[in-house]
Motif scaffolding. Sequence first.
Motif, PDB file in Angstrom:
ATOM      1  N   TYR A 188       0.824  -1.208   0.000  1.00  0.00           N
ATOM      2  CA  TYR A 188       0.000   0.000   0.000  1.00  0.00           C
ATOM      3  C   TYR A 188       0.861   1.263   0.000  1.00  0.00           C
ATOM      4  CZ  TYR A 188      -3.468   3.422   1.409  1.00  0.00           C
ATOM      5  OH  TYR A 188      -4.279   4.536   1.461  1.00  0.00           O
ATOM      6  N   LEU A 189       1.988   1.233   0.732  1.00  0.00           N
ATOM      7  CA  LEU A 189       2.840   2.417   0.823  1.00  0.00           C
ATOM      8  C   LEU A 189       3.793   2.577  -0.342  1.00  0.00           C
ATOM      9  CD1 LEU A 189       3.798   2.327   4.629  1.00  0.00           C
ATOM     10  CD2 LEU A 189       1.957   3.612   3.523  1.00  0.00           C
ATOM     11  N   SER A 190       3.886   1.585  -1.203  1.00  0.00           N
ATOM     12  CA  SER A 190       4.883   1.610  -2.278  1.00  0.00           C
ATOM     13  C   SER A 190       4.618   2.692  -3.324  1.00  0.00           C
ATOM     14  CB  SER A 190       4.955   0.239  -2.966  1.00  0.00           C
ATOM     15  OG  SER A 190       3.712  -0.069  -3.600  1.00  0.00           O
ATOM     16  N   ASP A 191       3.437   3.308  -3.314  1.00  0.00           N
ATOM     17  CA  ASP A 191       3.144   4.384  -4.269  1.00  0.00           C
ATOM     18  C   ASP A 191       3.706   5.728  -3.821  1.00  0.00           C
ATOM     19  OD1 ASP A 191       1.752   2.707  -5.988  1.00  0.00           O
ATOM     20  OD2 ASP A 191      -0.163   3.019  -4.959  1.00  0.00           O
ATOM     21  N   LEU A 192       4.228   5.810  -2.605  1.00  0.00           N
ATOM     22  CA  LEU A 192       4.798   7.063  -2.114  1.00  0.00           C
ATOM     23  C   LEU A 192       6.172   7.307  -2.732  1.00  0.00           C
ATOM     24  CD1 LEU A 192       3.897   6.779   1.695  1.00  0.00           C
ATOM     25  CD2 LEU A 192       2.663   8.033  -0.091  1.00  0.00           C
ATOM     26  N   PRO A 193       6.633   8.549  -2.777  1.00  0.00           N
ATOM     27  CA  PRO A 193       7.956   8.847  -3.350  1.00  0.00           C
ATOM     28  C   PRO A 193       9.081   8.112  -2.625  1.00  0.00           C
ATOM     29  CG  PRO A 193       6.668  10.862  -3.028  1.00  0.00           C
ATOM     30  CD  PRO A 193       5.905   9.766  -2.364  1.00  0.00           C
ATOM     31  N   SER A 194      10.049   7.623  -3.384  1.00  0.00           N
ATOM     32  CA  SER A 194      11.257   6.976  -2.855  1.00  0.00           C
ATOM     33  C   SER A 194      10.954   5.746  -2.006  1.00  0.00           C
ATOM     34  CB  SER A 194      12.089   7.975  -2.023  1.00  0.00           C
ATOM     35  OG  SER A 194      12.402   9.120  -2.770  1.00  0.00           O
ATOM     36  N   THR A 195       9.790   5.130  -2.228  1.00  0.00           N
ATOM     37  CA  THR A 195       9.377   3.962  -1.441  1.00  0.00           C
ATOM     38  C   THR A 195       9.128   2.782  -2.369  1.00  0.00           C
ATOM     39  OG1 THR A 195       8.299   5.449   0.147  1.00  0.00           O
ATOM     40  CG2 THR A 195       7.743   3.115   0.277  1.00  0.00           C
TER      41      THR A 195
END
Length: 358
Positions: free
Chosen positions: A152-159
């Motif tokens: 779920y968090l993989s869409d954030l920048p640098s993640t």
Amino acid sequence: MKILIVLFLCLNYSVLAQQITIWGKVVDIETNNGLQDANVVVISERTKGTTTDKNGEFKLIADVKASDKLIISYVGFETKSITISELNNISSTPTSDGGVFYRFYLEKKIIPSQTVLVEATVGKQGITPLAFDRIMQKDIEKNYTIYDIPKYLSDLPSTTFYSESGNGIGYNYLSIRGFDQRRITVSINGIPQNDPEDHNVYWLDFPDLLASTELIQVQRGAGSGVFGYPAIGGSINIITSSFSNKTKLELSASYGSYVTRKYSALFSSGLIDNKYSVYAKLGKILRSGYKDKTWVNFNSYYLSAVRYDENFTTQFNFYGGPISDGLGYTGVAKFAVKDKTLRKANYSYWEADLNGYT
């Protein structure tokens, strides 16, 4: 003489009370929904108050002076206090009868039991000198379905993330700015989740936790000491207070690819006697997996109870996830990546001989 008379009239107007009608709506600034049973009080020589209806609207007639205060309060939201003279600065629209209809926006507040926990670790846009993202409950409700937190968090920048099973459920690993999760502090309601020995995080131990999450802050880069020693790559702060002011019961079932199924039951008591609230959720996630023998059978429970008092709040959270799953530790050999059948194989190892890989 004319000038003196005008000045006297202006001063007299500001000192003497006058009867006015305050008609408006109390609104949640995040959802733009009206707040039912919000308290609206005019503090004056003759204090007078009322509550909002099911649409969040109210009408209050009172004798007031320009210096008197209008106070609007609602459990779980910041109290709004303005003087009568400041009403002109409030968002409003004219009515057909020549009056004014005001819109009072309230912001959700952090409950007192989490004042130290949250305010010490959650940044503020434009104030905290850190690169971070805040994901609110309304955003989670829009785009969360079944995946674990790293996916779920993989869409954030640098993640970025990767999944051993290839389906985003089960053993998943997260990286921020190239640092793996052993160098990222993860906390739930202020409680560290990194393993004390190797600092790793086992996300499958709390399946479907996002469904009961109020706020997530993801900080990129090293943080201050409050985040703990693993916080070189960043930190993830998860707050799970998911209380509702309205009673509700929800049952849901989902079905997806690779025989994915999700069942859940949710109950919220709403606010009881303006003092208590209970939230409970049960869930089950089943999936066959993309790779062979990478099935999952996740059960989850979440129970939270809160008591609001005048000066403090008492809250209890119980959550967990009895689980069982198939393992897929070994990656796929490079030559098999483009083979639609072979890349789903779950071998314990790959070997090379004179003729190639086996």
